[in-house]
Enzyme design. Structure first.
Site, short mmCIF file in Angstrom:
data_model
loop_
_atom_site.label_atom_id
_atom_site.label_comp_id
_atom_site.label_asym_id
_atom_site.label_seq_id
_atom_site.Cartn_x
_atom_site.Cartn_y
_atom_site.Cartn_z
N ARG A 83 0.84 -1.19 0.00
CA ARG A 83 0.00 0.00 0.00
C ARG A 83 0.88 1.25 0.00
O ARG A 83 1.78 1.38 0.82
CB ARG A 83 -0.86 0.00 1.25
CG ARG A 83 -1.57 1.30 1.41
CD ARG A 83 -2.56 1.26 2.54
NE ARG A 83 -3.18 2.57 2.64
CZ ARG A 83 -4.12 2.87 3.51
NH1 ARG A 83 -4.55 1.95 4.34
NH2 ARG A 83 -4.62 4.07 3.55
N ARG A 92 -4.69 4.81 -3.58
CA ARG A 92 -4.10 3.76 -2.76
C ARG A 92 -4.25 2.39 -3.42
O ARG A 92 -5.23 2.13 -4.11
CB ARG A 92 -4.70 3.75 -1.35
CG ARG A 92 -6.20 3.59 -1.24
CD ARG A 92 -7.04 4.86 -1.15
NE ARG A 92 -6.47 6.04 -0.55
CZ ARG A 92 -6.42 6.28 0.75
NH1 ARG A 92 -6.88 5.42 1.62
NH2 ARG A 92 -5.92 7.40 1.18
N ASP A 95 -6.95 -0.56 0.65
CA ASP A 95 -7.46 0.02 1.88
C ASP A 95 -8.40 -1.01 2.50
O ASP A 95 -9.35 -1.43 1.84
CB ASP A 95 -8.27 1.25 1.48
CG ASP A 95 -8.14 2.40 2.43
OD1 ASP A 95 -7.45 2.26 3.45
OD2 ASP A 95 -8.77 3.43 2.14
N ASP A 97 -10.67 -1.34 5.82
CA ASP A 97 -11.16 -0.61 7.00
C ASP A 97 -12.17 -1.45 7.77
O ASP A 97 -13.10 -1.99 7.17
CB ASP A 97 -11.89 0.68 6.58
CG ASP A 97 -10.97 1.72 5.98
OD1 ASP A 97 -9.77 1.73 6.34
OD2 ASP A 97 -11.45 2.51 5.15
N1 ROI Z 1 -13.44 7.11 -2.95
C1 ROI Z 1 -14.00 5.96 -3.38
N2 ROI Z 1 -14.89 6.01 -4.37
N3 ROI Z 1 -13.68 4.75 -2.85
C2 ROI Z 1 -12.79 4.64 -1.82
O1 ROI Z 1 -12.52 3.51 -1.36
C3 ROI Z 1 -12.19 5.82 -1.33
N4 ROI Z 1 -11.30 5.79 -0.31
C4 ROI Z 1 -10.77 6.89 0.18
C5 ROI Z 1 -11.10 8.25 -0.35
C6 ROI Z 1 -9.82 8.93 -0.78
C7 ROI Z 1 -11.79 9.04 0.75
N5 ROI Z 1 -11.99 8.19 -1.48
C8 ROI Z 1 -12.54 7.05 -1.93
O2 ROI Z 1 -9.93 6.80 1.20
#
Ligand code: ROI
Length: 161
Positions: A83, A92, A95, A97
């Site tokens: 990452r 990224r 991610d 979460d």
């Molecule tokens: N926007 C989208 N569409 N999907 C994401 O997973 C995502 N993740 C983020 C930010 C940059 C807020 N925007 C995102 O961390």
């Protein structure tokens, strides 16, 4: 066992393959059980627009791992997939979460659960609704009720897992 929901996102280096690799790694982990994954969606970036579209999905699983042990595991998977985390709200490779950890409310420097922005984000609530529309959230409202109030017009299913 605790029921957990994990938000997955990527917009670099083959986003769908990134999510599929993470799904494989987590499915093979001995401490994670009964894994279910939503379809993978393409979504427009929230935040800076000068970045590629995202692939997003949500995973549901059961585990006896503590929330922090699970966070450590997810961060190790993010690291394995290299990452890059240069810019705040920038692109990224992966991610992962923790959205929900049972009904627990966690507010520590490393971890906030429920995820503080999940209710505002169509790319989280749509795939969460695919898995668990009737799930009751901490505010006493169901996932499907939140979904009906969000704009999800940017979301397109790109892969059924
Ligand atoms: N926007 C989208 N569409 N999907 C994401 O997973 C995502 N993740 C983020 C930010 C940059 C807020 N925007 C995102 O961390």
């Amino acid at each position: 066992m605790i029921s957990v929901y994990i938000g997955m996102g990527s917009n670099l280096d083959g986003p769908v393959a990134q999510l599929e690799q993470a799904i494989l790694t987590l499915t093979n982990h001995t401490e994670l059980h009964n894994i279910a994954v939503s379809p993978i969606y393409s979504s427009k970036p929230v935040g800076p627009q000068d970045q590629p579209d995202y692939a997003n999905a949500v995973m549901r699983l059961d585990t006896k791992l503590s929330a922090i042990a699970l966070l450590d595991l997810l961060q190790s998977v993010e690291q394995e997939q290299r990452r890059v985390r240069d810019r705040h709200w920038g692109p990224r490779t992966l991610d992962l979460d923790i959205l929900l950890y049972g009904d627990e409310l966690i507010d520590t420097p490393r971890l906030s659960v429920p995820h503080p922005y999940m209710l505002e984000r169509g790319f989280v609530i749509q795939p969460l609704n695919d898995l668990s529309p009737e799930l009751m959230l901490a505010n006493g409202r169901r996932v499907q009720e939140h979904l009906s109030q969000l704009d999800t017009s940017d979301l397109v299913i790109i892969k059924e897992v």
